[in-house]
Write an enzyme that holds these catalytic residues in place. Structure first.
Site, PDB file in Angstrom:
ATOM      1  N   CYS A 246      -6.019  -2.955   2.174  1.00 34.45           N
ATOM      2  CA  CYS A 246      -5.602  -2.076   3.921  1.00 34.45           C
ATOM      3  C   CYS A 246      -6.758  -2.659   4.753  1.00 34.45           C
ATOM      4  O   CYS A 246      -7.663  -3.900   5.084  1.00 34.45           O
ATOM      5  CB  CYS A 246      -4.464  -1.337   4.181  1.00 34.45           C
ATOM      6  SG  CYS A 246      -4.189  -1.195   5.803  1.00 34.45           S
TER       7      CYS A 246
ATOM      8  N   GLU B 191       1.095  -1.472  -0.460  1.00 33.90           N
ATOM      9  CA  GLU B 191       0.144   0.478  -0.327  1.00 33.90           C
ATOM     10  C   GLU B 191       0.580   1.463  -0.188  1.00 33.90           C
ATOM     11  O   GLU B 191       1.933   1.342   0.871  1.00 33.90           O
ATOM     12  CB  GLU B 191      -1.355   0.184   1.904  1.00 33.90           C
ATOM     13  CG  GLU B 191      -1.733   1.288   1.302  1.00 33.90           C
ATOM     14  CD  GLU B 191      -2.965   1.443   2.475  1.00 33.90           C
ATOM     15  OE1 GLU B 191      -3.659   1.786   3.079  1.00 33.90           O
ATOM     16  OE2 GLU B 191      -2.280   1.295   2.936  1.00 33.90           O
TER      17      GLU B 191
ATOM     18  N   LYS C 226      -9.890   2.234  -2.249  1.00 39.73           N
ATOM     19  CA  LYS C 226     -10.073   1.858  -1.016  1.00 39.73           C
ATOM     20  C   LYS C 226     -11.446   2.478  -0.598  1.00 39.73           C
ATOM     21  O   LYS C 226     -12.398   3.385  -0.633  1.00 39.73           O
ATOM     22  CB  LYS C 226      -8.784   2.506  -0.008  1.00 39.73           C
ATOM     23  CG  LYS C 226      -8.561   1.977   1.360  1.00 39.73           C
ATOM     24  CD  LYS C 226      -7.835   2.494   1.899  1.00 39.73           C
ATOM     25  CE  LYS C 226      -7.821   2.166   3.373  1.00 39.73           C
ATOM     26  NZ  LYS C 226      -6.525   2.220   3.977  1.00 39.73           N
TER      27      LYS C 226
END
Length: 378
Positions: A249, A134, A208
């Site tokens: 994440c 990331e 995301k």
């Protein structure tokens, strides 16, 4: 006689044998959690032939009939709306994946060149799928995101990071899960993962979905929402190495997203991520194994290497997990290229041993894939 006694003890109902242990993710001989993994001892073939697994379907006709009756009464098809897709036949059943755990710096040119070198090294070591961390081209901070952001859709000089990924994936003929970079689209910023096929073409772009907004007083406070906008679409992409779901994440904490990917027929979920020194030790491996075990598929994560002098210190520990929740390969916090082997035949095997994908209670609960439902109703 001693061997028979040991096997009898293994499959006894003694609760002490089933007490969780932090080391039981490895397929140790006689592990009660993994009686179906290849036993790592010289007599493993003998043991398997003389003592078949207790879940083996010896009477398939009776088992099939019972399963059908159970599914009818529990309304299995209603547990997933729309119904879960069957697992597609992958283009390849076994291959190597590389998780490139890299140090990031404030020098974007250096970061791009360094990532390219890591991908080249991974390909030399036989990897057909390469995963980056990331935010690998920028420091991880709200101050840096606007400065390092790239216009991915414009491409070329407007996005040197993705231009490199496109070029290297084509020249090396590997599939790349491009970690994530800050993306600028109009007046908005996103934390975005790009997937490139072995032909160098952009196959998917995942923004995301769940932004990292947490506040643990005295330990960790971070709010991505101060600069970033949340994505609004799950991402599943068919590649040369199978159907892959993408999360970034914090997305890993939401089992609903992983379940949608499993219901869309994913073989593997990749999570580029940068857990920190507070949540990393507690939850990073736990969440990876939970997502893999819940969905009975493979999970691969890739973290930045740990830089103690950075404003945001990553936990590291990039990991490949199998469909039983077993850790296949991992590393510590230093820079490393982790090479692991994925064998998709294990998915069907594990789902046969523990068929809970076919035992869901549609009469009690549902997981609704809203976007897929809307697209199929048009």
């Amino acid at each position: 006689m001693k061997m028979k006694a040991a096997i009898g003890l293994l499959f006894s109902s003694s609760s002490s044998l089933h007490t969780p242990s932090p080391t039981l993710y490895k397929p140790y001989p006689f592990s009660p959690l993994y009686p179906f993994s290849p036993l790592r001892c010289k007599s493993s073939s003998l043991l398997r032939s003389r003592f078949p697994p207790p879940f083996a379907l010896r009477n398939r006709t009776v088992a099939s009939s019972a399963s059908t009756t159970m599914a009818d009464s529990f309304k299995l098809e209603e547990a997933r709306v729309p119904p879960a897709l069957p697992l597609p036949a992958p283009p390849v059943s076994k291959f190597k994946v590389a998780l490139c755990q890299l140090f990031g710096t404030s020098d974007k040119v250096r970061n791009i060149a360094h990532a390219r070198e890591a991908i080249e090294e991974a390909a030399k070591r036989g990897a057909k799928l390469v995963v980056l961390p990331e935010i690998w081209n920028s420091p991880y901070s709200n101050d840096s995101f606007p400065v390092y952001a790239e216009d991915i859709d414009a491409g070329g000089d407007a996005s040197p990071s993705t231009a490199m990924l496109s070029d290297i994936s084509r020249s090396l003929q590997v599939t790349i899960i491009g970690g994530s970079i800050p993306e600028r689209s109009g007046d908005k910023l996103y934390n975005t993962c790009c997937v490139f096929g072995s032909d160098g073409k952009l196959k998917a772009k995942h923004r995301k979905i769940h932004l990292f907004d947490i506040d643990i007083p005295g330990k960790m406070t971070f709010k991505e929402s101060l600069t970033l906008t949340a994505g609004d679409s799950p991402t599943v992409v068919d590649t040369d190495v199978g159907r892959i779901g993408i999360g970034i994440c914090y997305d890993i904490r939401f089992q609903e997203l992983a379940m949608i990917y499993a219901a869309r027929g994913a073989h593997l979920i990749c999570y580029p991520g940068a857990f920190n020194m507070v949540t990393g030790p507690m939850h990073w491996e736990l969440l990876q194994r939970a997502r893999a075990m819940d969905c009975q598929l493979f999970v691969a994560t890739c973290s930045p290497a740990r830089d103690k002098d950075a404003g945001y210190v990553a936990w590291g520990h990039s990991t490949l997990v199998g469909p039983f929740g077993e850790v296949i390969e991992t590393t510590d916090h230093d820079e490393a290229i982790v090479i692991g082997e994925i064998d998709y035949s294990l998915i069907d095997l594990r789902r046969t041993y523990l068929p809970f994908q076919k035992q869901r209670r549609g009469d009690l609960y549902q997981l609704v894939d809203i976007q897929r439902l809307k697209s199929e109703s048009k």
